[in-house]
Design a protein around this motif. Structure first.
Motif, PDB file in Angstrom:
ATOM      1  N   PRO A 496       0.802  -1.229   0.000  1.00 43.18           N
ATOM      2  CA  PRO A 496       0.000   0.000   0.000  1.00 43.18           C
ATOM      3  C   PRO A 496       0.835   1.279   0.000  1.00 43.18           C
ATOM      4  O   PRO A 496       0.374   2.316  -0.479  1.00 43.18           O
ATOM      5  CB  PRO A 496      -0.816  -0.124   1.291  1.00 43.18           C
ATOM      6  CG  PRO A 496      -0.904  -1.594   1.545  1.00 43.18           C
ATOM      7  CD  PRO A 496       0.395  -2.164   1.061  1.00 43.18           C
ATOM      8  N   LEU A 497       2.060   1.215   0.498  1.00 42.97           N
ATOM      9  CA  LEU A 497       2.934   2.392   0.480  1.00 42.97           C
ATOM     10  C   LEU A 497       3.110   2.916  -0.948  1.00 42.97           C
ATOM     11  O   LEU A 497       3.285   4.120  -1.164  1.00 42.97           O
ATOM     12  CB  LEU A 497       4.302   2.001   1.074  1.00 42.97           C
ATOM     13  CG  LEU A 497       5.269   3.116   1.444  1.00 42.97           C
ATOM     14  CD1 LEU A 497       4.687   4.016   2.531  1.00 42.97           C
ATOM     15  CD2 LEU A 497       6.604   2.533   1.901  1.00 42.97           C
ATOM     16  N   ALA A 498       3.041   1.986  -1.925  1.00 44.86           N
ATOM     17  CA  ALA A 498       3.204   2.375  -3.336  1.00 44.86           C
ATOM     18  C   ALA A 498       2.044   3.249  -3.812  1.00 44.86           C
ATOM     19  O   ALA A 498       2.162   3.952  -4.819  1.00 44.86           O
ATOM     20  CB  ALA A 498       3.319   1.125  -4.205  1.00 44.86           C
ATOM     21  N   LEU A 499       0.910   3.175  -3.116  1.00 41.17           N
ATOM     22  CA  LEU A 499      -0.295   3.897  -3.564  1.00 41.17           C
ATOM     23  C   LEU A 499      -0.416   5.283  -2.945  1.00 41.17           C
ATOM     24  O   LEU A 499      -1.286   6.073  -3.312  1.00 41.17           O
ATOM     25  CB  LEU A 499      -1.545   3.075  -3.220  1.00 41.17           C
ATOM     26  CG  LEU A 499      -1.517   1.604  -3.645  1.00 41.17           C
ATOM     27  CD1 LEU A 499      -2.814   0.915  -3.254  1.00 41.17           C
ATOM     28  CD2 LEU A 499      -1.266   1.470  -5.150  1.00 41.17           C
ATOM     29  N   LEU A 500       0.446   5.568  -1.982  1.00 40.61           N
ATOM     30  CA  LEU A 500       0.392   6.837  -1.242  1.00 40.61           C
ATOM     31  C   LEU A 500       0.753   8.014  -2.151  1.00 40.61           C
ATOM     32  O   LEU A 500       1.607   7.880  -3.038  1.00 40.61           O
ATOM     33  CB  LEU A 500       1.402   6.730  -0.089  1.00 40.61           C
ATOM     34  CG  LEU A 500       1.455   7.825   0.955  1.00 40.61           C
ATOM     35  CD1 LEU A 500       0.149   7.889   1.750  1.00 40.61           C
ATOM     36  CD2 LEU A 500       2.620   7.551   1.916  1.00 40.61           C
ATOM     37  N   ASP A 521     -11.438   3.211   0.307  1.00 45.49           N
ATOM     38  CA  ASP A 521     -11.060   1.975  -0.374  1.00 45.49           C
ATOM     39  C   ASP A 521     -11.233   2.078  -1.893  1.00 45.49           C
ATOM     40  O   ASP A 521     -10.427   1.514  -2.644  1.00 45.49           O
ATOM     41  CB  ASP A 521     -11.899   0.803   0.154  1.00 45.49           C
ATOM     42  CG  ASP A 521     -11.519   0.467   1.590  1.00 45.49           C
ATOM     43  OD1 ASP A 521     -10.469   0.961   2.048  1.00 45.49           O
ATOM     44  OD2 ASP A 521     -12.268  -0.276   2.239  1.00 45.49           O
ATOM     45  N   ALA A 522     -12.275   2.783  -2.346  1.00 48.99           N
ATOM     46  CA  ALA A 522     -12.507   2.885  -3.797  1.00 48.99           C
ATOM     47  C   ALA A 522     -11.360   3.635  -4.467  1.00 48.99           C
ATOM     48  O   ALA A 522     -10.861   3.233  -5.533  1.00 48.99           O
ATOM     49  CB  ALA A 522     -13.836   3.601  -4.046  1.00 48.99           C
ATOM     50  N   ALA A 526      -8.610   2.205  -7.217  1.00 48.49           N
ATOM     51  CA  ALA A 526      -8.329   2.856  -8.508  1.00 48.49           C
ATOM     52  C   ALA A 526      -6.833   3.087  -8.673  1.00 48.49           C
ATOM     53  O   ALA A 526      -6.261   2.876  -9.754  1.00 48.49           O
ATOM     54  CB  ALA A 526      -9.093   4.178  -8.598  1.00 48.49           C
ATOM     55  N   ARG A 527      -6.189   3.509  -7.587  1.00 47.64           N
ATOM     56  CA  ARG A 527      -4.729   3.731  -7.653  1.00 47.64           C
ATOM     57  C   ARG A 527      -4.006   2.396  -7.903  1.00 47.64           C
ATOM     58  O   ARG A 527      -3.029   2.338  -8.644  1.00 47.64           O
ATOM     59  CB  ARG A 527      -4.219   4.352  -6.355  1.00 47.64           C
ATOM     60  CG  ARG A 527      -4.689   5.779  -6.144  1.00 47.64           C
ATOM     61  CD  ARG A 527      -4.040   6.355  -4.903  1.00 47.64           C
ATOM     62  NE  ARG A 527      -4.682   7.593  -4.485  1.00 47.64           N
ATOM     63  CZ  ARG A 527      -4.311   8.288  -3.402  1.00 47.64           C
ATOM     64  NH1 ARG A 527      -3.318   7.851  -2.648  1.00 47.64           N
ATOM     65  NH2 ARG A 527      -4.938   9.395  -3.078  1.00 47.64           N
TER      66      ARG A 527
END
Ligand code: FES
Length: 576
Positions: A496-500, A521-522, A526-527
């Motif tokens: 999840p760090l990659a999505l920050l 969450d949505a 998407a990210r």
């Protein structure tokens, strides 16, 4: 206790038979000047030496190896020095973490491929302790670990300097314009005054202390300063003891139990340990078939207080003071109620027996349980949607107001852009922001000690001394501050760090052990759909092997194929 006989020594497979190959082994021993009286019926002891011309912490190992050999000879063994790769923490790039597992492989295979009955492992500088121990555990032969010992205290203009911690502190002072170039240059000569390992409670002191708590060193060995004559005597003791261990067949499986690892974790907490302890203890425990997890650390951290008043968690003292105050046996005696005192150790006695007569000689250096440095333990493990497999913080070395904090993320994808930004006088940042560095985990960058992200210069100049920082990197055990580390899964594999994104809000609650990314969450889904994996760093060589097989931080960063339980046990080498 049953004792081994000469004919059952492992080395006798090489030297005893009346056959063609053994003729070759014996004739080559004679080529080196040995006679049958040197080897026949005697335990052959490997002295695995991580000396090199460029490992400052092991500079005394050339002499100490002779002291170990003296002990082995006195006890009736044959000592053979086997050099292994020397991982100098500050010199080896990009990070020694990349090479811990290579040292473990080297140690294991050195022991397996030679006619060795037992080993003394000489290490201490950060990764050398877990690397050697992991390899020797997998080799399965009796061994004693000989810690390099901490260096003497640093000195500068009448002040005591501690390895790493004071370098970080005064570097920030210099960046803020409060320390002269002259003073900084003087520190360069004063901060490391002798051979030996870092004398703060960094990774070296943490891991050698853990080796002792595991029962893998002689009692008191980890606290003796490298320059103390006691270190010479202890080296010879290791040589004498390993010969007896071979006759007693005291293999690691008979020394280490689950209790040993719980003792190691309790010891780590009381020491105010380096965050690196988590990765290395998990890796060692999995090699020993006694796997511990992040939860074992967190549970211990809620029970065992930090009582070693050693920097950086402590206020004043260094390892030399710790030794004079009674050293590790005295500290373990203080936390006796948290230990499994029946755990076995390499001297053939239990941990409880070894520490029974230990005393504390300075209650400010090794605090009583009712007057700790920090009431809860040294480490905390947080989880949440940003770190499902955990992120680690050292609350005892963090400004208290940051332990419950919500802030805006300021995200960097590599260290070069972070470094450029923090020195930019126009950087838009406040002390409430959370600095983030990603792609610095095991696959991202070999998991270097980048996790104590530099505080932006304009904040330093405004008097800010701590802020929250988050990464999938590690940090030096001598570092301090509100650093959230080892974020797992790491960004390079799509954690999840990659999505920050910069501007996202992160909430950190250390007492509740929670870290939360305030994005729904949505949006995260998407990210994730748009995320592209980064290119792997290494296309060939050892770095490629590392990238193929390294496990994530919460699993100890060992290689999957080296862990105990991977396929069949390794057979003894054929000799034909
Ligand atoms: Fe060797 Fe710190 S640099 S222990």
């Amino acid at each position: 206790m049953t004792r081994r006989t000469a004919s059952t020594l492992r080395s006798s497979r090489w030297f005893a038979p009346d056959d063609f190959r053994s003729f070759g082994h014996r004739s080559r021993m004679r080529q080196m000047g040995y006679a049958p009286a040197d080897w026949a019926g005697k335990p052959v002891i490997a002295v695995v030496n991580t000396w090199s011309d460029i490992n400052q912490c092991h500079a005394h190992f050339k002499q100490r190896v002779e002291d170990v050999k003296r002990g082995v000879l006195q006890a009736g063994g044959l000592p053979l020095e086997l050099p292994a790769m020397s991982l100098s923490e500050p010199i080896v790039k990009p990070t020694t973490m990349l090479y811990r597992n290579l040292l473990a492989i080297e140690c294991e295979e050195l022991l397996r491929s030679h006619p060795i009955d037992g080993a003394v492992l000489m290490g201490g500088c950060d990764k050398t302790t877990p690397g050697l121990v992991m390899g020797a555990l997998s080799a399965g032969l009796p061994f004693v670990f000989l810690p390099a010992g901490p260096m003497l205290r640093g000195h500068w203009r009448g002040q005591v300097l501690g390895s790493g911690s004071d370098a970080f502190k005064y570097w920030d002072e210099r960046r803020a314009g409060r320390l002269s170039d002259q003073a900084w240059a003087e520190m360069e000569s004063g901060i490391a005054r002798s051979h030996g390992t870092c004398m703060t409670m960094g990774t070296a002191a943490t891991m050698t202390g853990i080796a002792e708590a595991l029962g893998l060193t002689l009692p008191g060995a980890s606290s003796i300063p490298a320059a103390d004559a006691g270190h010479v005597r202890m080296s010879a003791d290791c040589g004498r003891r390993i010969v007896e261990m071979v006759w007693e067949d005291l293999i690691p499986a008979r020394v280490l139990s689950r209790s040993s690892f719980h003792n190691a974790i309790a010891c780590a907490m009381a020491m105010g340990c380096s965050t690196n302890a988590i990765i290395h203890v998990i890796a060692m425990s999995r090699r020993a078939g006694q796997a511990v997890t992040l939860d074992d650390f967190d549970a211990a951290s809620r029970k065992v207080p930090v009582i070693a008043n050693i920097r950086p968690s402590g206020e004043r003292y260094l390892m030399e003071d710790f030794f004079y105050a009674g050293g590790l046996p005295a500290m373990l005696q203080r936390i006796r109620s948290h230990l499994h005192t029946d755990a076995m150790t390499v001297n053939g006695r239990t941990l409880g027996e070894n520490i029974a007569s230990a005393e504390v000689f300075d209650d400010d250096v090794i605090r009583p349980l009712d007057n700790p440095i920090y009431a809860e333990g040294a480490l905390a493990v947080l989880r949440g949607n940003l770190a499902p497999d955990g992120v680690v913080i050292k609350p005892s070395a963090c400004a208290p107001h940051l332990l419950q904090h919500s802030g805006r993320a300021l995200v960097f994808d590599d260290y070069a852009s972070l470094k450029k930004a923090v020195d930019d006088p126009d950087l838009e940042v406040t002390a409430d922001d959370i600095l983030v560095l990603r792609h610095a985990g095991p696959l991202g960058a070999g998991m270097p000690e980048w996790g104590m992200l530099p505080i932006p210069t304009r904040l330093l100049k405004a008097g800010v001394t701590d802020m929250l920082r988050l990464s999938d990197a590690r940090m030096s055990g001598t570092s301090y501050g509100g650093c959230l580390l080892h974020c797992a899964p790491e960004a390079a594999i799509g954690g999840p760090l990659a999505l920050l994104r910069t501007g996202d809000r992160i909430t950190v609650d250390v007492p509740a052990r929670r870290i939360h990314l305030e994005v729904d969450d949505a949006e995260l889904a998407a990210r994730r759909a748009a995320w592209q994996p980064p290119r792997r760093r290494y296309e060939r060589g050892y770095g490629w092997l590392f990238g193929q097989h390294v496990l994530q931080a919460d699993q100890g960063c060992d290689f999957d194929f080296l862990e105990t339980g991977f396929g069949a046990a390794v057979a003894e080498p054929d000799i034909y």
